[in-house]
Design a protein around this motif. Structure first.
Motif, PDB file in Angstrom:
ATOM      1  N   ARG A  12      38.399  51.972  31.309  1.00 25.81           N
ATOM      2  CA  ARG A  12      39.585  52.274  32.118  1.00 25.81           C
ATOM      3  C   ARG A  12      40.009  51.050  32.922  1.00 25.81           C
ATOM      4  O   ARG A  12      41.200  50.715  33.004  1.00 25.81           O
ATOM      5  N   LEU A  13      39.039  50.387  33.541  1.00 23.95           N
ATOM      6  CA  LEU A  13      39.367  49.205  34.336  1.00 23.95           C
ATOM      7  C   LEU A  13      39.991  48.121  33.476  1.00 23.95           C
ATOM      8  O   LEU A  13      40.986  47.501  33.871  1.00 23.95           O
ATOM      9  N   ALA A  14      39.419  47.875  32.306  1.00 23.43           N
ATOM     10  CA  ALA A  14      39.989  46.861  31.415  1.00 23.43           C
ATOM     11  C   ALA A  14      41.402  47.236  31.008  1.00 23.43           C
ATOM     12  O   ALA A  14      42.315  46.385  31.007  1.00 23.43           O
ATOM     13  N   ALA A  15      41.620  48.521  30.677  1.00 24.14           N
ATOM     14  CA  ALA A  15      42.959  48.961  30.278  1.00 24.14           C
ATOM     15  C   ALA A  15      43.948  48.820  31.433  1.00 24.14           C
ATOM     16  O   ALA A  15      45.100  48.406  31.231  1.00 24.14           O
ATOM     17  N   ASP A  16      43.517  49.149  32.650  1.00 19.41           N
ATOM     18  CA  ASP A  16      44.410  49.029  33.805  1.00 19.41           C
ATOM     19  C   ASP A  16      44.736  47.572  34.112  1.00 19.41           C
ATOM     20  O   ASP A  16      45.872  47.231  34.462  1.00 19.41           O
ATOM     21  N   GLY A 134      39.351  47.916  40.827  1.00 17.96           N
ATOM     22  CA  GLY A 134      40.479  48.810  41.101  1.00 17.96           C
ATOM     23  C   GLY A 134      41.384  48.276  42.188  1.00 17.96           C
ATOM     24  O   GLY A 134      42.605  48.439  42.132  1.00 17.96           O
ATOM     25  N   MET A 135      40.802  47.634  43.201  1.00 16.94           N
ATOM     26  CA  MET A 135      41.603  47.037  44.266  1.00 16.94           C
ATOM     27  C   MET A 135      42.508  45.945  43.702  1.00 16.94           C
ATOM     28  O   MET A 135      43.691  45.839  44.077  1.00 16.94           O
ATOM     29  N   ILE A 136      41.981  45.144  42.769  1.00 16.16           N
ATOM     30  CA  ILE A 136      42.779  44.074  42.177  1.00 16.16           C
ATOM     31  C   ILE A 136      43.853  44.639  41.251  1.00 16.16           C
ATOM     32  O   ILE A 136      44.984  44.133  41.201  1.00 16.16           O
ATOM     33  N   VAL A 137      43.543  45.702  40.520  1.00 21.75           N
ATOM     34  CA  VAL A 137      44.582  46.384  39.725  1.00 21.75           C
ATOM     35  C   VAL A 137      45.721  46.817  40.630  1.00 21.75           C
ATOM     36  O   VAL A 137      46.910  46.580  40.342  1.00 21.75           O
ATOM     37  N   PRO A 405      51.081  54.318  38.333  1.00 17.75           N
ATOM     38  CA  PRO A 405      50.162  55.388  38.742  1.00 17.75           C
ATOM     39  C   PRO A 405      48.824  54.888  39.265  1.00 17.75           C
ATOM     40  O   PRO A 405      48.218  55.546  40.126  1.00 17.75           O
ATOM     41  N   SER A 406      48.357  53.739  38.796  1.00 12.97           N
ATOM     42  CA  SER A 406      47.073  53.223  39.277  1.00 12.97           C
ATOM     43  C   SER A 406      47.132  52.801  40.736  1.00 12.97           C
ATOM     44  O   SER A 406      46.095  52.664  41.392  1.00 12.97           O
ATOM     45  N   ALA A 407      48.334  52.585  41.248  1.00 10.17           N
ATOM     46  CA  ALA A 407      48.503  52.137  42.629  1.00 10.17           C
ATOM     47  C   ALA A 407      49.084  53.235  43.507  1.00 10.17           C
ATOM     48  O   ALA A 407      49.749  52.961  44.502  1.00 10.17           O
ATOM     49  N   LEU A 408      48.791  54.492  43.162  1.00 11.67           N
ATOM     50  CA  LEU A 408      49.416  55.588  43.903  1.00 11.67           C
ATOM     51  C   LEU A 408      48.551  56.837  43.847  1.00 11.67           C
ATOM     52  O   LEU A 408      47.974  57.166  42.810  1.00 11.67           O
TER      53      LEU A 408
END
Length: 440
Positions: A12-16, A134-137, A405-408
């Motif tokens: 998931r992290l790689a995809a984001d 996730g923070m960097i995404v 969506p990853s930032a919300l």
């Protein structure tokens, strides 16, 4: 996300990370002159955002998490420190030019993906549940939205295209009653929640009514044509001073041609769509409209209760529709459409209490000033939230069509100066319920 095993989390992290970078590349796919140009003193040149994204990724994921040495001279860190250099002065800095900037962010990303494959996602607070990644995404996606706002401000022909946002003809109630009582605001369990979303805490909210949908262009046009911008009765004193000084007469990017109103959208001028959520209004404009309409802006707690509270279970959901991640049926997110949708276009995204489009379309101004929750703890750095407390910033909620969506989340908090309207900001209004209405 809450139940992912380590392998799923890495995927998931790689995809984001990859999705964020695809968006960044699309937004910076301009010629070098365009990349280096500053389109507004409110915004950085696109090339600054690009290298800043890479610099933050290197600082947190390569140097802090992985213990690597700097890839460039440490003076580069100072150039891309947002607190050292206001946006208006960034073009005068000795920034990396287009080709070195692209090479830098690519090199950082290649090394980060290598680190992600190998590093344990536990054992340190920054690594639990992949938080640092996730923070960097989220950071990159936030800058992608900022760069999208730069594209809206730039002059000239459109460089971005997208299919139109969906129309809707659904008849919805004007307002929804939100019952009084306690609910849990904020979060302790959302793994990528940022410090200002924490900790979860109970809040008592009296009964109130909130608009079933965001205020539309047609709604706001009625205020404009009723002389709203010429009547100080509706305006906060500071807002009235700003309106007069800045010569405001309508939302940003609106123009009048004869009896018709148009709006400029990423280089194209289009007739105003009456049922779209109004966008590019500042807090003072939202507040003035609400007063004119005999209403007010919701508090931040009211907005979150309308978005999250489930009266059947008594618990707070992750999103208005439930705990599942957003899909294209739920909300207008992720820059799929470069404009707000018509109100009523996303019935699958309504809240348990029947409020529509609380997520996506437009950031919604609230009446609340930005501050920490009871028990707030700055982490992992003060400059994300704490330094902005007490600065007169107003809170916005819900994200926009430009937000990924990853930032919300329904707990996510945005904030800005009350005069800002280059952001994708709109609003909805509220009113307090009378004792009789509260017990219907």
């Amino acid at each position: 996300m809450l139940t992912e095993n380590p392998d799923q989390l890495r995927e998931r992290l790689a995809a984001d990370l990859i999705r964020a970078r695809e968006r960044t590349k699309l937004l910076t796919a301009v010629d070098d002159t365009e990349l280096l140009h500053q389109h507004s003193p409110l915004m950085s040149p696109l090339v600054w955002d690009l290298a800043h994204i890479g610099n933050q990724e290197e600082l947190w994921l390569l140097r802090d998490v992985a213990g690597r040495d700097p890839l460039l001279p440490e003076t580069v860190d100072q150039l891309y420190d947002a607190f050292q250099h206001p946006r208006s002065t960034r073009p005068s800095l000795p920034l990396l030019e287009a080709v070195p900037s692209r090479r830098y962010v690519d090199e950082v990303r290649g090394k980060v993906l290598d680190v992600l494959e190998r590093i344990p996602l536990h054992g340190r607070p920054l690594l639990e549940n992949g938080f640092a990644f996730g923070m960097i995404v989220q950071h990159e996606q936030q800058h992608d939205e900022t760069m999208l706002a730069t594209h809206q401000l730039r002059a000239g022909e459109a460089l971005l295209t997208a299919p139109p946002a969906p129309a809707a003809e659904t008849l919805l109630p004007q307002e929804v009653l939100i019952p009084g009582g306690r609910f849990v605001m904020g979060t302790d369990i959302e793994p990528w929640a940022l410090d200002n979303e924490r900790p979860a805490h109970a809040v008592e909210v009296p009964s109130f009514f909130i608009d079933a949908t965001p205020v539309t262009n047609a709604d706001y046009l009625a205020f404009v044509e009723a002389g709203g911008y010429e009547d100080p009765r509706w305006w906060h004193p500071d807002g009235w001073k700003h309106v007069r000084g800045a010569g405001l007469f309508a939302p940003q990017f609106w123009t009048r041609e004869g009896k018709s109103w148009h709006r400029r959208v990423f280089g194209r001028t289009e007739p105003l769509r009456p049922q779209q959520a109004v966008v590019h209004v500042c807090w003072y404009e939202a507040d003035a409209y609400a007063r004119w309409a005999g209403r007010r802006l919701p508090t931040e707690a009211e907005w979150e209760k309308a978005a999250r509270f489930d009266p059947e279970s008594g618990r707070s959901r992750r999103y208005p529709w439930g705990d599942d991640d957003p899909t294209p049926d739920h909300a207008n997110l992720g820059q799929r459409h470069l404009e707000p949708a018509d109100v009523g276009a996303y019935p699958a995204g309504r809240s348990a209490l029947g409020v529509h489009q609380l997520i996506g379309d437009v950031w919604e101004w609230t009446s609340s000033e930005f501050a920490g929750y009871p028990g707030f703890r700055a982490w992992p750095y003060r400059e994300y939230s704490e330094v902005f407390f007490g600065g007169g910033y107003r809170v916005l909620r819900g994200g926009s069509f430009g937000t990924d969506p990853s930032a919300l989340r329904s707990t996510f908090r945005n904030w800005d100066h009350p005069i800002r309207r280059q952001i994708f900001s709109g609003f909805r209004t509220a009113r307090s319920a009378t004792p009789e209405e509260a017990h219907v």
